[in-house]
Design a protein around this motif. Structure first.
Motif, short mmCIF file in Angstrom:
data_model
loop_
_atom_site.label_atom_id
_atom_site.label_comp_id
_atom_site.label_asym_id
_atom_site.label_seq_id
_atom_site.Cartn_x
_atom_site.Cartn_y
_atom_site.Cartn_z
N SER A 196 0.85 -1.18 0.00
CA SER A 196 0.00 0.00 0.00
C SER A 196 0.89 1.24 0.00
O SER A 196 1.54 1.54 1.01
CB SER A 196 -0.91 0.01 1.22
OG SER A 196 -1.64 1.23 1.26
N GLN A 227 -6.72 -6.16 5.21
CA GLN A 227 -6.32 -6.42 6.59
C GLN A 227 -7.49 -7.01 7.39
O GLN A 227 -7.29 -7.86 8.25
CB GLN A 227 -5.81 -5.14 7.25
CG GLN A 227 -4.49 -4.65 6.69
CD GLN A 227 -3.37 -5.66 6.87
OE1 GLN A 227 -3.03 -6.03 7.99
NE2 GLN A 227 -2.79 -6.13 5.77
N TYR A 245 -6.42 -1.53 1.30
CA TYR A 245 -5.51 -2.09 2.29
C TYR A 245 -6.28 -2.44 3.57
O TYR A 245 -6.10 -3.52 4.13
CB TYR A 245 -4.38 -1.11 2.59
CG TYR A 245 -3.52 -1.56 3.73
CD1 TYR A 245 -2.52 -2.50 3.54
CD2 TYR A 245 -3.71 -1.06 5.02
CE1 TYR A 245 -1.73 -2.94 4.60
CE2 TYR A 245 -2.92 -1.49 6.08
CZ TYR A 245 -1.94 -2.43 5.86
OH TYR A 245 -1.17 -2.86 6.90
N TYR A 294 4.03 -1.78 4.93
CA TYR A 294 2.73 -2.21 4.41
C TYR A 294 2.89 -3.18 3.24
O TYR A 294 2.06 -3.26 2.36
CB TYR A 294 1.88 -0.99 4.03
CG TYR A 294 1.70 -0.09 5.23
CD1 TYR A 294 0.85 -0.47 6.26
CD2 TYR A 294 2.42 1.08 5.37
CE1 TYR A 294 0.70 0.32 7.39
CE2 TYR A 294 2.29 1.88 6.50
CZ TYR A 294 1.42 1.49 7.50
OH TYR A 294 1.29 2.26 8.63
N ASN A 337 0.87 -10.10 5.99
CA ASN A 337 1.85 -9.03 6.18
C ASN A 337 3.26 -9.59 6.25
O ASN A 337 3.47 -10.69 6.75
CB ASN A 337 1.53 -8.25 7.45
CG ASN A 337 0.20 -7.55 7.37
OD1 ASN A 337 -0.23 -7.13 6.30
ND2 ASN A 337 -0.46 -7.41 8.49
#
Length: 120
Positions: free
Chosen positions: A42, A55, A51, A111, A75
């Motif tokens: 991101s 998540q 994003y 990110y 991640n």
């Protein structure tokens, strides 16, 4: 074309993320492949709606015309992997220096996400 080839060969990929009401939104993003593993990042950190949806759900689909590539997303916190992703972004998007600066900026490197395509 396989999902990994799609990410490797396509300049701007399309990620489909799930809305809370069950719908989806497609967003153009950049992606790279490092040693056969696809990564996305991101460029706007947690401010990107796509994003935040990834998540929340841990999954997405990548869309190439009629082809859909479902995936889970995780991640990455390993500095060596993040650095290799930086290098891949710099190589793939060298012709777009202003946007490239955003995607490899120090404040967005955290990110970075690994894409795990189903069936690959």
């Amino acid at each position: 074309m396989s999902a990994i080839e799609y990410v490797a060969r396509t300049n701007t990929i399309s990620i489909a993320t799930e809305l809370r009401d069950g719908g989806e939104v497609r967003t153009p993003i950049w992606g790279v492949v490092v040693e056969g593993v696809p990564y996305i990042r991101s460029a706007y950190g947690p401010d990107s709606k796509w994003y935040r949806r990834v998540q929340r759900t841990g999954h997405a689909a990548f869309v190439d015309g009629r082809q859909r590539y479902p995936a889970t997303v995780e991640n990455v916190d390993d500095e060596a992997t993040i650095r290799r992703a930086d290098d891949a972004y710099k190589e793939k998007y060298a012709d777009e220096p202003s946007a490239l600066r955003e995607v490899v900026a120090p404040d967005v490197r955290e990110y970075t996400m690994r894409v795990n395509f189903q069936g690959e």
